[in-house]
Design an enzyme around this catalytic site. Structure first.
Site, PDB file in Angstrom:
ATOM      1  N   GLY A 210       2.811   2.646  10.527  1.00 29.83           N
ATOM      2  CA  GLY A 210       2.601   1.930  12.128  1.00 29.83           C
ATOM      3  C   GLY A 210       2.295   0.336  11.818  1.00 29.83           C
ATOM      4  O   GLY A 210       3.033  -0.474  12.321  1.00 29.83           O
ATOM      5  N   ALA A 211       1.662  -0.164  10.712  1.00 30.20           N
ATOM      6  CA  ALA A 211       1.358  -1.436  10.296  1.00 30.20           C
ATOM      7  C   ALA A 211       0.337  -1.499   9.181  1.00 30.20           C
ATOM      8  O   ALA A 211      -0.020  -0.587   8.556  1.00 30.20           O
ATOM      9  CB  ALA A 211       0.514  -1.945  11.520  1.00 30.20           C
ATOM     10  N   MET A 212       0.520  -2.605   8.596  1.00 26.80           N
ATOM     11  CA  MET A 212      -0.435  -2.942   7.414  1.00 26.80           C
ATOM     12  C   MET A 212      -1.221  -4.127   7.566  1.00 26.80           C
ATOM     13  O   MET A 212      -0.790  -5.265   7.748  1.00 26.80           O
ATOM     14  CB  MET A 212       0.658  -3.024   6.254  1.00 26.80           C
TER      15      MET A 212
ATOM     16  N   GLU B 246     -10.323   3.590   5.812  1.00 23.07           N
ATOM     17  CA  GLU B 246      -9.462   4.119   7.367  1.00 23.07           C
ATOM     18  C   GLU B 246     -10.356   5.011   8.252  1.00 23.07           C
ATOM     19  O   GLU B 246     -10.183   4.693   9.387  1.00 23.07           O
ATOM     20  CB  GLU B 246      -7.997   4.969   6.664  1.00 23.07           C
TER      21      GLU B 246
ATOM     22  N   ASN C 296      -2.236  -6.303   5.321  1.00 22.85           N
ATOM     23  CA  ASN C 296      -2.121  -7.423   4.118  1.00 22.85           C
ATOM     24  C   ASN C 296      -3.038  -8.533   4.614  1.00 22.85           C
ATOM     25  O   ASN C 296      -3.058  -9.099   5.673  1.00 22.85           O
ATOM     26  CB  ASN C 296      -0.815  -7.757   4.082  1.00 22.85           C
TER      27      ASN C 296
ATOM     28  N   HIS D 284      -9.470  -4.273   9.684  1.00 20.93           N
ATOM     29  CA  HIS D 284      -9.378  -4.054   8.305  1.00 20.93           C
ATOM     30  C   HIS D 284      -9.769  -5.124   7.786  1.00 20.93           C
ATOM     31  O   HIS D 284     -10.246  -5.100   6.367  1.00 20.93           O
ATOM     32  CB  HIS D 284      -8.114  -3.616   8.085  1.00 20.93           C
TER      33      HIS D 284
ATOM     34  N   HIS E 128      -6.978  -2.478  15.001  1.00 19.23           N
ATOM     35  CA  HIS E 128      -7.171  -1.598  13.862  1.00 19.23           C
ATOM     36  C   HIS E 128      -6.797  -2.517  12.539  1.00 19.23           C
ATOM     37  O   HIS E 128      -7.805  -2.668  11.568  1.00 19.23           O
ATOM     38  CB  HIS E 128      -6.274  -0.398  13.892  1.00 19.23           C
ATOM     39  N   GLU E 129      -5.737  -3.112  12.612  1.00 19.98           N
ATOM     40  CA  GLU E 129      -5.539  -4.007  11.491  1.00 19.98           C
ATOM     41  C   GLU E 129      -6.108  -5.182  11.256  1.00 19.98           C
ATOM     42  O   GLU E 129      -6.565  -5.501  10.152  1.00 19.98           O
ATOM     43  CB  GLU E 129      -3.696  -4.376  11.554  1.00 19.98           C
TER      44      GLU E 129
ATOM     45  N   GLU F  34       0.940  -1.231   0.068  1.00 18.39           N
ATOM     46  CA  GLU F  34      -0.012   0.117   0.101  1.00 18.39           C
ATOM     47  C   GLU F  34       0.992   1.134  -0.116  1.00 18.39           C
ATOM     48  O   GLU F  34       2.060   1.170   0.694  1.00 18.39           O
ATOM     49  CB  GLU F  34      -0.797  -0.008   1.298  1.00 18.39           C
TER      50      GLU F  34
END
Ligand code: ZN
Length: 884
Positions: free
Chosen positions: A270-272, A329, A274, A310, A306-307, A129
């Site tokens: 911060g983080a992703m 987001e 995937n 998603h 949060h991740e 991303e």
């Protein structure tokens, strides 16, 4: 040299559906540090829904070396395609399903942009991303192209015993006759390329499991560097709590057999999220009592959640294009905020979130970088992962939840999940679900997505005693922002109460409507009068309770009314808000006063009110701690809005701190002494609250009496048996110029120099000193053996903190602070434009400064903009900062 090729602006109105679709992607990745070879087979077909079907195929690709290309097994001749720095164009394609195979090589060891495939501490990892997949393979690298992926990874066994990608592991084994091995992963879910990930390295793995409410057992794995396994417990606990919460609150279950988290030390963000393989900046995974503070624990909990969230809001339902970023987001931030509110204290969480919103988003909205929650144009999408998209985006969702009510909002979310699962959706799609669930017309509300700027609501009230009517006149306005000179009125939901003499909420009998069950009024016109009937006693109005709308509220309400609400509003948010209002006013007066002296009378009145709050046994410690903290220097600067002198603000704020520290000494001392030291550490909210109250008391004590306060803090530092207490002491010591500060900082360094996350904390403590010498110290640390400009966490810890958390020295009248940060931006921009551009946003409030500093900032910015080879990222931020 002045940049000549001004980057292109991309516009929402230019959106076109892709001319081709890619149903299936098969990657074969042979990992090597300097030359990784990637074969990509794309099953591609013309998009029947697009007018561009049949045209040339333009694949995105950056920094790729093309080794071979064929279609359905037939190699292309050179005249059949062309290559430039960003694209591979195939001039003509047969109008049927075809398989395009490309073979490319990339050099992960040279990738310091940390986008695409790179090495972090020897671990291969990816970040796709927003537009990183094109640095791995030629592709239609846009979120509305959804494909099924099969990935074969291959690497030297000793270098990368773990080979990970999205979805399910279908096969793994050794490659006979070599020192290499392979793994094949298949992700059954359609996904856009930005959710692709792979990781290969020598990592430790911590395992657990979660059984979904429909009875499926999910394997949970957290991968970290060897030796850090003990620090994964909290992340795992948080993950399981998040999985459970999403089932209960939103009816969402996890959808694969395995959920993996990998912690890496070099990460731009911060983080992703995937699919099935989240990749994290390790600071949002690793925690132990002696390495992480209460705040770190809370952040880890919310980022993990949060991740994870998603998976539904972002992955199952993704975005049609990057203009819709807030669709995933803003909504996911709203969801993680609600998660934390449900498992911790709701009022404390709300106040913390609003503090963050104001510090970051209001500041952004008030300056040249202001943009709508859904922007209509950008040069570089990476610049739009902003507080506006995230935090204001979450506020907009929160307002929808307020308007629809809890049940109505849940119903709308159910419709959203059912209707758009598997889609690349738009903000319009989302709002339509809200409309369909509620029967409301939300077209006026929709302006919240399209208008930049923080609305102002002016409130005037009078009590008409003889009629028993309380009349509230509300006026909304929204100042111009770049590109938006005038704006239509918004639909603003304001939660409110009329507070009676002993703090009770009176019934709200609104003329024309009747008694309100849900105490929310809606301001929809420029000026609107609300008349409440049967108001027999003089009420104190409490408006925008819980910060139901992200607006700036100004009123003709008296100081006495504010103090009354501070002591007894049933809405804790507004108790805090009134305290902040009072403090701001007192400090603002001191800014204008000779020597920035604070009015003794005003300070005393405020101190008395605060004393009552601190003595109230019915209140949580964490809430009291927030009450005891004065508005930040940047908040005060934003309220002033022009001719800002950061040194004067600092002095005036300190004057009030000092007055409170002296006046409340006995109470503060009592609180301080009640803070337990030693004993086992637990990160639970009650214990954390006790510590935050103790440290807030220490902050005021040290303001009241620096010498004895510094001794207390140093003693606390040495006695500390957990990182929260250590940092509680250091955070106050770091901001005063005293020998105890030096002693504590060097002791901290000696004990923690081998732990990168703690070295980061140490760098930050050095960078935030508001006094003379700080700039020299930061320059010195840039030469320190532990400073490394290629590591984003380190750069943010030293330079980012200096720019964002040390307004006095960053804005030193000499301009040296501006120059220091500019020097780092210049260097960084050559290899990591994303982080460079983010650092450059720290100048966004330059126009509000007093003339001397403003001129210095202007010079620095102009020089930065006009550099040869400035990146698109940094150019966008700096040029907009100068124009706006
Ligand atoms: Zn997110």
């Amino acid at each position: 040299m002045i940049r000549t090729d001004t980057p292109q602006t991309i516009r929402l109105t230019d959106y076109r559906a892709p001319g081709y679709l890619i149903n299936h992607v098969s990657l074969n990745v042979r990992l090597n540090r300097e030359a990784t070879r990637i074969t990509a087979r794309l099953d591609l077909l013309p998009n029947p829904a697009s007018p561009d079907a049949g045209g040339p195929l333009v694949l995105d690709g950056q920094g790729l070396r093309l080794e071979a290309i064929n279609i359905d097994g037939v190699p292309l001749t050179e005249d059949q395609y062309s290559l430039d720095n960003e694209h591979l164009t195939i001039h003509k394609l047969p109008q049927r399903a075809v398989c395009i195979e490309t073979e490319t090589t990339v050099d992960p060891s040279a990738n310091k942009a940390l986008s695409g495939l790179y090495l972090s501490n020897g671990v291969y990892c990816t970040q796709c991303e927003a537009e990183g997949f094109r640095r791995i393979a030629f592709f239609l690298d846009r979120p509305d192209v959804l494909s099924r992926y099969r990935v074969r990874l291959e690497a030297r066994k000793s270098e990368a015993p773990q080979l990970l990608s999205n979805g399910n592991l279908v096969m793994a084994g050794d490659i006979v006759g070599s020192d290499r091995h392979f793994a094949i992963w298949e992700d059954p879910h359609l996904k856009p390329s930005y959710l692709f990930a792979m990781v290969a390295g020598d990592l430790a793995c911590v395992e657990d499991s979660f059984t979904t409410r429909s009875g499926r057992k999910v394997l949970l794995q957290i991968y970290v560097e060897h030796g850090k396994e003990e620090r994964c417990g909290w992340a795992m606990t948080s993950l399981k709590a998040a999985m459970k919460w999403d089932e209960e609150r939103f009816g969402r279950e996890y959808d694969l057999d395995r959920f993996m988290i990998v912690a890496v030390s070099d990460f731009n963000m911060g983080a992703m999220e995937n699919k099935g393989l989240n990749i994290f900046n390790d600071k949002y995974v690793l925690a132990s009592p002696d390495s992480a503070t209460d705040q770190d624990y809370a952040h880890i909990e919310s980022v993990i959640a949060h991740e994870y969230f998603h998976n539904w809001t972002g992955n199952r339902i993704t975005c049609r294009d990057w203009f819709q970023l807030c669709l995933k987001e803003g909504l996911t931030v709203y969801r993680d905020q609600e998660f934390s509110s449900d498992i911790r204290s709701r009022p404390v969480k709300r106040i913390s979130d609003v503090k963050l919103l104001r510090a970051q988003q209001f500041a952004e909205d008030a300056g040249p970088l202001a943009h709508p929650v859904r922007p209509s144009s950008y040069m570089e999408i990476n610049n739009f992962y902003t507080a506006t998209v995230y935090e204001k985006g979450a506020e907009v969702v929160r307002m929808l939840a307020t308007l629809l009510g809890e049940e109505g909002f849940r119903k709308a979310m159910d419709i959203y999940f059912a209707r758009h699962d598997g889609d690349a959706a738009t903000v319009e799609d989302f709002v339509k679900c809200m409309e369909d669930a509620s029967g409301r017309d939300l077209s006026q509300f929709f302006h919240w997505y399209e208008q930049a700027g923080t609305p102002q609501v002016m409130a005037q009230s009078r009590w008409l005693q003889s009629e028993g009517v309380f009349e509230l006149t509300l006026t909304q306005s929204l100042a111009p922002t770049p590109g938006q000179p005038t704006k239509p009125d918004l639909d603003i939901p304001l939660a409110m109460g009329l507070v009676g003499p002993v703090g009770e909420d009176m019934p709200l009998d609104l003329e024309g409507t009747g008694v309100l069950n849900n105490p929310v009024i809606e301001l929809r016109e420029a000026v609107q009068v609300f008349r409440f009937r049967n108001v027999r006693q003089r009420p104190v109005p409490s408006l925008n309770r819980g910060f139901s709308a992200p607006v700036r509220l100004v009123s003709n309400f008296s100081a006495a009314d504010e103090v009354a609400l501070m002591g007894r509003d049933s809405d804790p948010f507004n108790r805090w808000e009134m305290a902040q209002n009072r403090a701001s006013e007192i400090i603002t007066r001191a800014i204008a006063a000779p020597d920035h002296a604070v009015s003794a009378d005003l300070a005393r009145g405020y101190g008395e009110a605060l004393k009552r709050v601190l003595a109230d046994n019915g209140l949580e410690d964490a809430f009291k701690a927030l009450m005891a903290m004065l508005p930040g220097e940047q908040d005060l600067a934003r309220e002033l809005g022009s001719n800002v002198d950061p040194a004067a603000i600092h002095a005036a704020r300190d004057a009030l701190r000092r007055a409170l520290g002296t006046q409340l000494e006995a109470e503060l001392q009592r609180i301080w002494e009640a803070l337990p030291t030693g004993g086992a550490y637990s990160p639970d909210p009650a214990s954390a609250g006790r510590r935050s109250l103790g440290h807030a008391a220490l902050d005021l004590l040290i303001a009241g009496d620096a010498a004895s306060g510094a001794q207390l803090a140093l003693g606390h530092f040495h006695a500390a048996t957990n990182m929260t207490d250590k940092m509680g002491a250091l955070n106050v010591l770091a901001r005063i110029d005293c020998p105890q500060r030096e002693e504590a900082l060097s002791a901290f360094y000696d004990s923690h120099r081998s732990d990168p996350l703690l070295v980061d904390k140490w760098m930050t403590l050095n960078a935030v000193a508001p006094f003379e010498g700080a700039i020299a110290r930061v320059r010195e640390l840039m030469q320190h053996e532990l400073f490394d400009i290629t590591r984003p966490n380190r750069v943010r810890a030293l330079i980012g903190s200096f720019a964002a958390m040390n307004p006095v020295q960053f804005n030193a009248p000499s301009g040296e602070g501006y120059e220091l940060v500019a020097g780092v931006i210049e260097k960084l921009d050559g290899f990591n434009p994303q982080v460079a551009a983010r650092l450059a946003t720290n100048y966004r409030s330059w126009r509000a400064l007093e003339p001397g500093r403003r001129a210095k900032a202007h010079d620095t910015l102009t020089r930065l903009r006009d550099r040869a080879n400035v990146s698109r990222d940094t150019f966008e931020i700096i040029s907009k900062s100068l124009e706006g």
